[in-house]
Design a protein around this motif. Sequence first.
Motif, PDB file in Angstrom:
ATOM      1  N   LEU A 241      26.815  -9.478  87.883  1.00 46.29           N
ATOM      2  CA  LEU A 241      27.384 -10.134  86.711  1.00 46.29           C
ATOM      3  C   LEU A 241      26.278 -10.517  85.734  1.00 46.29           C
ATOM      4  CD1 LEU A 241      30.167 -10.902  85.647  1.00 46.29           C
ATOM      5  CD2 LEU A 241      29.882 -13.152  86.676  1.00 46.29           C
ATOM      6  N   CYS A 242      25.159 -10.980  86.268  1.00 47.14           N
ATOM      7  CA  CYS A 242      24.010 -11.303  85.411  1.00 47.14           C
ATOM      8  C   CYS A 242      23.507 -10.055  84.705  1.00 47.14           C
ATOM      9  CB  CYS A 242      22.887 -11.922  86.240  1.00 47.14           C
ATOM     10  SG  CYS A 242      23.217 -13.592  86.839  1.00 47.14           S
ATOM     11  N   ASP A 243      23.468  -8.932  85.410  1.00 46.51           N
ATOM     12  CA  ASP A 243      23.023  -7.680  84.801  1.00 46.51           C
ATOM     13  C   ASP A 243      23.958  -7.264  83.673  1.00 46.51           C
ATOM     14  OD1 ASP A 243      20.904  -7.585  86.548  1.00 46.51           O
ATOM     15  OD2 ASP A 243      21.858  -6.164  87.936  1.00 46.51           O
ATOM     16  N   ALA A 244      25.268  -7.457  83.898  1.00 47.24           N
ATOM     17  CA  ALA A 244      26.240  -7.128  82.848  1.00 47.24           C
ATOM     18  C   ALA A 244      26.012  -7.995  81.624  1.00 47.24           C
ATOM     19  CB  ALA A 244      27.666  -7.310  83.372  1.00 47.24           C
ATOM     20  N   GLY A 245      25.694  -9.271  81.858  1.00 44.37           N
ATOM     21  CA  GLY A 245      25.454 -10.193  80.757  1.00 44.37           C
ATOM     22  C   GLY A 245      24.194  -9.878  79.976  1.00 44.37           C
ATOM     23  N   LYS A 246      23.298  -9.103  80.574  1.00 47.68           N
ATOM     24  CA  LYS A 246      22.045  -8.738  79.898  1.00 47.68           C
ATOM     25  C   LYS A 246      22.135  -7.389  79.201  1.00 47.68           C
ATOM     26  CE  LYS A 246      19.303 -11.181  83.405  1.00 47.68           C
ATOM     27  NZ  LYS A 246      18.360 -11.022  84.527  1.00 47.68           N
ATOM     28  N   SER A 247      23.291  -6.740  79.291  1.00 44.84           N
ATOM     29  CA  SER A 247      23.452  -5.429  78.676  1.00 44.84           C
ATOM     30  C   SER A 247      23.332  -5.544  77.166  1.00 44.84           C
ATOM     31  CB  SER A 247      24.825  -4.833  79.028  1.00 44.84           C
ATOM     32  OG  SER A 247      24.951  -4.641  80.417  1.00 44.84           O
ATOM     33  N   GLY A 248      22.801  -4.494  76.549  1.00 46.44           N
ATOM     34  CA  GLY A 248      22.670  -4.477  75.099  1.00 46.44           C
ATOM     35  C   GLY A 248      22.873  -3.082  74.564  1.00 46.44           C
ATOM     36  N   GLN A 249      23.194  -2.998  73.275  1.00 44.14           N
ATOM     37  CA  GLN A 249      23.426  -1.702  72.654  1.00 44.14           C
ATOM     38  C   GLN A 249      22.183  -1.149  71.970  1.00 44.14           C
ATOM     39  OE1 GLN A 249      26.836  -2.348  70.134  1.00 44.14           O
ATOM     40  NE2 GLN A 249      28.248  -2.430  71.838  1.00 44.14           N
ATOM     41  N   ASP A 250      21.106  -1.951  71.935  1.00 49.03           N
ATOM     42  CA  ASP A 250      19.850  -1.468  71.365  1.00 49.03           C
ATOM     43  C   ASP A 250      19.138  -0.587  72.393  1.00 49.03           C
ATOM     44  OD1 ASP A 250      20.368  -2.894  69.130  1.00 49.03           O
ATOM     45  OD2 ASP A 250      18.999  -4.538  69.591  1.00 49.03           O
ATOM     46  N   ILE A 251      18.883   0.633  72.037  1.00 48.52           N
ATOM     47  CA  ILE A 251      18.190   1.570  72.926  1.00 48.52           C
ATOM     48  C   ILE A 251      16.817   1.875  72.341  1.00 48.52           C
ATOM     49  CG2 ILE A 251      18.251   3.805  74.051  1.00 48.52           C
ATOM     50  CD1 ILE A 251      20.452   1.897  74.940  1.00 48.52           C
ATOM     51  N   LEU A 252      15.756   1.462  73.030  1.00 47.80           N
ATOM     52  CA  LEU A 252      14.385   1.730  72.596  1.00 47.80           C
ATOM     53  C   LEU A 252      13.759   2.746  73.547  1.00 47.80           C
ATOM     54  CD1 LEU A 252      13.206  -1.928  71.850  1.00 47.80           C
ATOM     55  CD2 LEU A 252      14.104  -0.248  70.234  1.00 47.80           C
ATOM     56  N   SER A 253      13.121   3.746  72.978  1.00 46.32           N
ATOM     57  CA  SER A 253      12.521   4.788  73.806  1.00 46.32           C
ATOM     58  C   SER A 253      11.207   5.257  73.198  1.00 46.32           C
ATOM     59  CB  SER A 253      13.487   5.979  73.945  1.00 46.32           C
ATOM     60  OG  SER A 253      12.858   7.047  74.623  1.00 46.32           O
ATOM     61  N   LEU A 254      10.289   5.638  74.054  1.00 46.60           N
ATOM     62  CA  LEU A 254       9.005   6.163  73.601  1.00 46.60           C
ATOM     63  C   LEU A 254       9.117   7.630  73.191  1.00 46.60           C
ATOM     64  CD1 LEU A 254       6.655   4.558  76.278  1.00 46.60           C
ATOM     65  CD2 LEU A 254       7.112   3.754  73.954  1.00 46.60           C
ATOM     66  N   THR A 255      10.215   8.266  73.550  1.00 43.02           N
ATOM     67  CA  THR A 255      10.432   9.657  73.175  1.00 43.02           C
ATOM     68  C   THR A 255      11.704   9.781  72.353  1.00 43.02           C
ATOM     69  OG1 THR A 255      10.939  11.874  73.990  1.00 43.02           O
ATOM     70  CG2 THR A 255      11.533  10.045  75.405  1.00 43.02           C
ATOM     71  N   ARG A 256      11.676  10.608  71.334  1.00 38.23           N
ATOM     72  CA  ARG A 256      12.803  10.787  70.420  1.00 38.23           C
ATOM     73  C   ARG A 256      13.908  11.634  71.036  1.00 38.23           C
ATOM     74  NH1 ARG A 256      10.413  14.420  65.595  1.00 38.23           N
ATOM     75  NH2 ARG A 256      12.583  14.342  64.942  1.00 38.23           N
ATOM     76  N   PHE A 257      13.660  12.223  72.191  1.00 36.36           N
ATOM     77  CA  PHE A 257      14.612  13.154  72.769  1.00 36.36           C
ATOM     78  C   PHE A 257      15.552  12.503  73.785  1.00 36.36           C
ATOM     79  CE2 PHE A 257      10.854  15.705  71.590  1.00 36.36           C
ATOM     80  CZ  PHE A 257      11.442  16.512  70.628  1.00 36.36           C
ATOM     81  N   VAL A 258      15.410  11.202  73.994  1.00 40.21           N
ATOM     82  CA  VAL A 258      16.305  10.511  74.913  1.00 40.21           C
ATOM     83  C   VAL A 258      17.670  10.345  74.261  1.00 40.21           C
ATOM     84  CG1 VAL A 258      16.755   8.320  76.053  1.00 40.21           C
ATOM     85  CG2 VAL A 258      14.478   9.327  76.157  1.00 40.21           C
ATOM     86  N   ASP A 259      18.723  10.739  74.961  1.00 45.44           N
ATOM     87  CA  ASP A 259      20.085  10.572  74.458  1.00 45.44           C
ATOM     88  C   ASP A 259      20.497   9.116  74.668  1.00 45.44           C
ATOM     89  OD1 ASP A 259      22.768  10.545  73.862  1.00 45.44           O
ATOM     90  OD2 ASP A 259      23.255  12.350  75.008  1.00 45.44           O
ATOM     91  N   PRO A 260      20.682   8.344  73.601  1.00 39.66           N
ATOM     92  CA  PRO A 260      21.010   6.921  73.776  1.00 39.66           C
ATOM     93  C   PRO A 260      22.324   6.695  74.491  1.00 39.66           C
ATOM     94  CG  PRO A 260      21.330   7.596  71.490  1.00 39.66           C
ATOM     95  CD  PRO A 260      20.633   8.729  72.183  1.00 39.66           C
ATOM     96  N   TYR A 261      23.263   7.650  74.399  1.00 44.02           N
ATOM     97  CA  TYR A 261      24.555   7.463  75.046  1.00 44.02           C
ATOM     98  C   TYR A 261      24.454   7.559  76.569  1.00 44.02           C
ATOM     99  CZ  TYR A 261      26.539   7.720  70.393  1.00 44.02           C
ATOM    100  OH  TYR A 261      26.831   7.464  69.076  1.00 44.02           O
ATOM    101  N   VAL A 262      23.454   8.304  77.040  1.00 40.28           N
ATOM    102  CA  VAL A 262      23.213   8.379  78.482  1.00 40.28           C
ATOM    103  C   VAL A 262      22.782   7.007  78.990  1.00 40.28           C
ATOM    104  CG1 VAL A 262      21.789   9.385  80.299  1.00 40.28           C
ATOM    105  CG2 VAL A 262      22.656  10.836  78.439  1.00 40.28           C
ATOM    106  N   VAL A 263      21.873   6.368  78.229  1.00 41.82           N
ATOM    107  CA  VAL A 263      21.410   5.036  78.604  1.00 41.82           C
ATOM    108  C   VAL A 263      22.533   4.022  78.458  1.00 41.82           C
ATOM    109  CG1 VAL A 263      19.706   3.242  78.134  1.00 41.82           C
ATOM    110  CG2 VAL A 263      19.082   5.650  77.851  1.00 41.82           C
ATOM    111  N   ALA A 264      23.275   4.110  77.355  1.00 43.91           N
ATOM    112  CA  ALA A 264      24.370   3.168  77.114  1.00 43.91           C
ATOM    113  C   ALA A 264      25.438   3.268  78.199  1.00 43.91           C
ATOM    114  CB  ALA A 264      24.984   3.428  75.741  1.00 43.91           C
ATOM    115  N   LYS A 265      25.677   4.476  78.680  1.00 46.28           N
ATOM    116  CA  LYS A 265      26.702   4.647  79.705  1.00 46.28           C
ATOM    117  C   LYS A 265      26.325   3.930  80.989  1.00 46.28           C
ATOM    118  CE  LYS A 265      29.831   8.181  81.466  1.00 46.28           C
ATOM    119  NZ  LYS A 265      30.175   9.620  81.466  1.00 46.28           N
ATOM    120  N   GLN A 266      25.036   3.844  81.266  1.00 40.53           N
ATOM    121  CA  GLN A 266      24.588   3.111  82.445  1.00 40.53           C
ATOM    122  C   GLN A 266      24.893   1.619  82.300  1.00 40.53           C
ATOM    123  OE1 GLN A 266      20.427   4.058  82.762  1.00 40.53           O
ATOM    124  NE2 GLN A 266      20.779   6.197  83.278  1.00 40.53           N
ATOM    125  N   ASN A 267      24.799   1.119  81.060  1.00 40.37           N
ATOM    126  CA  ASN A 267      25.053  -0.299  80.822  1.00 40.37           C
ATOM    127  C   ASN A 267      26.532  -0.634  80.777  1.00 40.37           C
ATOM    128  OD1 ASN A 267      22.302  -0.856  80.599  1.00 40.37           O
ATOM    129  ND2 ASN A 267      22.276  -0.562  78.378  1.00 40.37           N
TER     130      ASN A 267
END
Length: 287
Positions: A241-267
Amino acid sequence: DVLTLNTIVDNPFLETEKGIKKAGTFQIICRECDSKIFSDYENPENYSSIPTGKMIAQIALKNSLKAISKRQFEIEFYRIAQEMTGKRSVVFEQKTDVSKLDLFQYNNEFRRAKKALEKDDTSAYYICYYERLPYVVPIAFQSAISLVFDFEGNIINEIYNKNEQYLVKDINICVFPMKSDSIIIMFTDDGDTRYRRFYKQFRKLPLEDKLSAITFIMFAYSEEAYFSKSIKDDVENSQKLCDAGKSGQDILSLTRFVDPYVVAKQNFDLSKRRDIPNLLSEKYKIR
């Protein structure tokens, strides 16, 4: 009961505890207007049956005003932060641009709700879920949520779409604890098709699963949930529940090729609802 902000750690900019009369308030509406414009939906006696179109429009108006207030605060916060550091921040500039775009959309939602009230339009919004629980839940919640995925992982909102013509659509969710029962409402703009698949999936779930899904959405997508101190230990002791409360829609990556929706889906994977305490279930009732 004292209602407590849904914050896992203390925030220097926010009070972590508020009394019932102060919970969820924001300084953008004068007291006289507040008492007149929102009198229908804020009257507990009006919830003996499904809320009227006028009540739903009042909720939508309040939600849009609250969102406008929040975005105005963020824009000013980012400006002051850059002035204090004396350095240009690309991150702050990007977040300011996003907040301005959100502000434009929330102003549109405000005008839509205001027009519905002025014309007494009862068909402006569609109630996709209404539930009366025969007990008092320990959570109060009212907010417009921009869901990213539905229960099958399909994208609802392309939140990383930079096209200014693309509009993010919200679903409004309310959890109102009353004296002896609780009311849960979900509604969208009438005629909106973006959430249709989501609420059709939602309706097929058993009641307990629906409540788990709403609990997860409140924690994962919003900071607007207020809960009773009676469940403080259950919240703090649940890492999921704490992890869910820390979820965010801001996706920061060191590489431009990361699909943000892949990361967002994990959250925001709604299957995670099965891993958290169902705080809306009768097990956690206040009375």
